[in-house]
Design an enzyme around this catalytic site. Structure first.
Site, short mmCIF file in Angstrom:
data_model
loop_
_atom_site.label_atom_id
_atom_site.label_comp_id
_atom_site.label_asym_id
_atom_site.label_seq_id
_atom_site.Cartn_x
_atom_site.Cartn_y
_atom_site.Cartn_z
N ASP A 146 0.83 -1.20 0.00
CA ASP A 146 0.00 0.00 0.00
C ASP A 146 0.87 1.26 0.00
O ASP A 146 1.91 1.27 -0.65
CB ASP A 146 -0.94 -0.04 1.22
CG ASP A 146 -2.31 0.57 0.91
OD1 ASP A 146 -2.39 1.80 0.84
OD2 ASP A 146 -3.27 -0.20 0.74
N HIS A 204 -3.70 6.15 3.66
CA HIS A 204 -4.39 4.95 3.19
C HIS A 204 -3.80 3.68 3.76
O HIS A 204 -4.51 2.80 4.25
CB HIS A 204 -4.35 4.94 1.66
CG HIS A 204 -5.19 3.89 1.01
ND1 HIS A 204 -4.73 2.63 0.73
CD2 HIS A 204 -6.46 3.92 0.58
CE1 HIS A 204 -5.68 1.94 0.14
NE2 HIS A 204 -6.75 2.69 0.04
N SER A 530 -10.82 -1.13 -1.19
CA SER A 530 -9.58 -1.30 -0.43
C SER A 530 -9.87 -1.74 1.00
O SER A 530 -9.23 -2.64 1.54
CB SER A 530 -8.81 0.02 -0.37
OG SER A 530 -8.62 0.58 -1.62
#
Length: 748
Positions: A146, A204, A530
């Site tokens: 990520d 994120h 996600s």
């Protein structure tokens, strides 16, 4: 995911209007770009060292270095592909094509970046079931690829964590290696071969990682909303971070390097919230890399993407990957907009207001009443010449950037903001932490508001925004998010995708950035497939803990065949697009919503050997070179037992059927339940076909015993639905288990 939530994009994915990134067009033959090059291993030669492999790869290059002195070779891959990444011109690639051993080269392509409550929503209980039996995932390693990680976040505390397993071979690349601990056991970064930090500068990666394995943090909340104890799905699992997104950009070559490293390091499960819609199975780094991982016993959980509600905009759709769509939970952060005539419309949003606190009654301003798109979406440049001082401003919602709109409105003196969903966003509301009072409306509520406001005369009534706080038992729930990518896949031959759905809307987890105007919070909401992927990765790592002998295909099967298709009220799971909330089809929800407790004890599973995937790929009529690229070995399909797509021993059943024809397919079930057990078949026939299952009973006398059965599909004589897709299901049932497979029949 997308920035804070957004569809199939770079950092919290979530809406339905995300751009799909494609390969760059390289028009200048002398321009240097990174290419991923697939080659055969040298005949009758075994690499004795990493240097031997690197030398073989460098032998394909026109020179070891560019004129600038920069090395051409970026990565020399070990497990993930048979090949390398290098800095080349298109002319260099053309010259390379004539060399013995060359298979395929493609330009590096950009990737898209596709909790306090969800463990309870998923039925996880600390005193029994899969959480208890797996010891919360203890002894396993999850690799998260990520945007990096914030190592000092309290969700990464290693209190009560055991030492990493002896098989762990990774490292911690922070400037201070002590930032890693028994929870965060490794962190690396990949950026075109250059040194870079694994620190998360986006938010994120930290959010995703804490959703999977976050340690318990008490009194977690976002600006006072959704208070509770935040914990990951597998809070005792170990975490390895592989950063491949830098400045909101990630590329295939770095993703391959990260998967390669994760395999070397000894991870058990991979979570990949990145990818893109591929034109072919062999041109996706995530698909190719996950094949290598599967052969090493590592299951890849991957985001389907945020390209919904459009059909066939789905990523990571290979059969050896667990492809996950996004669903809602029953929690809402509610607000009400009360208009001057006492009419009320309901919405959601996060702002630091106490329950039932209200803004002062303020006039409404609607910049978009002129019909100009830029004004409708309240682009910051449009607000300079509009009087919004002390007003509540109406703006149409974007897939990203809504918080920035609020910041611009507040700076211009606005009192609040009402965000309107488009018809495509429909009923899915993306909750974000705002810097001023906000009400985000579904499209259904949007139409109620606009039908009341007299836009032509610009006599907008005054309004008040009232905070209603956190509420539960919203209906229907779960439902498929409007942004969640739908099938059918256009590249995998017709295998049903996504595989399952999981919570992916307004999920609270760790955060690493401020939220605007200097406001910071250690937790934030994100939405997108996600986040859904993070939930499934947590479930998968717990199954790996309790069933270490299971193959990746068996874990997938356990998750898929125990998924449920009814919501909390017993109705068929609905879709949040369009506004009438119809029943979801299998192209939206796959086999259904994940059920961790059921997956822990599925009864039967459908296993697939790595060689079966080769037979499947050859059955897709790919060339030998194309199959070899995926398989990382020389494959000649003329020497392989090709199988049709529907013959792959997949947990779901998807087939094409000509009118006035019949088709027989075979499945093999493996008993992972009680040694002596009997299962009886139940099925719901898809419209237009008659089904016959032989035998109609499966009898097992030991664990891991396999039994095969056939299903005959016969088109009904009076059916004329060419081009129609019908759905049904097949279940093997006993007193303890229901092993369900969705069926999709496409009449051609």
């Amino acid at each position: 995911m997308l920035k804070k939530f957004m569809p199939f994009i770079v950092v919290i994915l979530f809406l339905s209007t995300f751009p799909l990134l494609t390969c760059c067009s390289y028009s200048n033959a002398s321009e240097i770009h990174i290419y991923i090059v697939h080659v055969e291993s040298p005949v009758n030669t075994k690499f004795l060292s990493i240097e031997d492999r690197r030398s073989w790869h460098e032998s394909f290059l026109p020179s070891p270095h560019l004129d600038s002195g920069e090395p051409r070779l970026v990565y020399s891959y070990i497990h993930v592909i048979s090949g390398f990444a290098a800095r080349l011109t298109s002319d260099d690639v053309k010259a390379m094509e004539g060399k013995a051993g060359f298979l395929h080269a493609q330009p590096d392509q950009e990737l898209e970046i596709m909790t306090t409550y969800t463990p309870a929503f998923l039925g996880l209980n600390q005193w029994n079931g899969v959480w208890w039996d797996s010891d919360f995932g203890a002894g396993t390693i999850i690799g998260v690829i990520d945007t990096g990680i914030l190592p000092t976040h309290p969700s990464l505390s290693d209190d009560g964590m055991p030492l990493p397993p002896l098989k762990w071979r990774g490292r911690c690349d922070f400037y201070d290696a002590s930032l890693c601990n028994n929870k965060l056991i490794g962190a690396m970064s990949f950026k075109a071969g250059y040194d870079s930090s694994p620190l998360d500068e986006h938010g994120h990666g930290t959010h995703i990682a804490s959703t999977v394995v976050g340690s318990q943090v008490y009194d977690a909340h976002v600006l006072g909303n959704a208070r509770g104890s935040a914990t990951g799905i597998a809070p005792k699992a170990h975490l390895a971070i592989y950063k491949v997104v830098h400045d909101n950009q990630g590329f295939d070559s770095d993703l391959l390097a990260a998967i390669d490293q994760a395999i070397l390091d000894g991870v058990d499960v991979l979570s990949i919230s990145l990818g893109r819609v591929s034109e072919q199975l062999y041109d996706s780094a995530a698909i190719i890399g996950s094949f290598a991982a599967m052969e090493k016993g590592v299951l890849t959980c991957a985001a389907a993407g945020n390209g919904g509600p459009y059909p066939s905009v789905i990523a990571n759709d290979a059969p050896w990957m667990l492809t996950i769509g996004a669903s809602t939970t029953d929690r809402r952060i509610t607000v009400t907009v009360q208009l001057g005539n006492e009419m009320e419309v309901e919405g959601e949003a996060v702002y630091q207001m106490s329950n039932l606190e209200r803004t002062a009654q303020s006039p409404i301003a609607y910049p978009g009443s002129n019909g100009v798109l830029e004004f409708k979406y309240c682009r910051p440049s449009t607000l300079f010449n509009i009087d919004i001082q002390g007003k509540i401003v109406i703006c149409w919602a974007d897939s990203d950037g809504n918080v920035e709109k609020g910041i611009a409105i507040k700076r211009a003196g606005g009192a609040g903001m009402i965000l309107l969903n488009s018809p495509l966003q429909s009923l899915t509301i993306i909750v974000e932490a705002h810097v001023l009072p906000v009400a985000h409306l579904s499209h259904r509520e949007t139409m109620k508001l606009l039908s009341y406001i007299d836009l032509p005369s610009h006599t907008c009534p005054p309004a008040t925004i009232i905070s209603k706080g956190t509420r539960f038992r919203a209906q229907p729930s779960p439902a498929v998010a409007s942004f969640s990518s739908r099938g059918p896949s256009l590249v995998n031959g017709g295998i049903l995708k996504p595989d399952v759905i999981s919570p992916g809307v307004n999920i609270l987890a760790a955060w690493s950035l401020d939220i605007g105007l200097g406001q910071s919070t250690p937790f934030n909401f994100m939405s997108g497939t996600s986040v859904s992927t993070a939930h499934l990765a947590g479930v998968a790592v717990m199954l790996r803990s309790t069933h270490p002998e299971w193959s990746p295909a068996m874990i997938k099967s356990a998750i898929m065949t125990t998924a449920y298709k009814q919501d909390l009220d017993g109705n068929h799971i609905a879709a949040e697009y369009p506004d009438d909330s119809p029943d979801s089809d299998f192209f939206a929800m796959g086999a259904g919503h994940v059920n961790p407790s059921g997956a822990h004890d599925p009864g039967l599973v459908y296993d697939i050997e790595p060689s079966d995937y080769i037979n499947y790929l050859c059955g897709l009529s790919l060339t030998d070179k194309e199959v070899s690229v995926i398989a990382r070995q020389n494959i000649q399909c003329s020497n392989v037992e090709k199988i049709d797509v529907e013959e792959l021993n997949y947990p779901s059943i998807s087939l094409s059927l000509e009118l006035d024809r019949r088709k027989i397919i075979t499945r093999n079930a493996t008993n992972v339940g009680e040694a002596h057990s009997v299962y009886f078949v139940h099925f719901d026939e898809p419209e237009g076909v008659t089904m016959e299952v032989t035998p109609d009973m499966l009898y097992f006398t030991r664990k891991n015993q396999k039994r095969s059965f056939t299903i005959e599909f016969i088109t009904k004589d009076d059916f004329t639905g060419r081009g129609h897709v019908s759905e049904g299901q097949l279940s093997w049932v006993n007193k303890q288990h229901t092993v369900r497979s969705p069926i999709s029949v496409n009449f051609v």
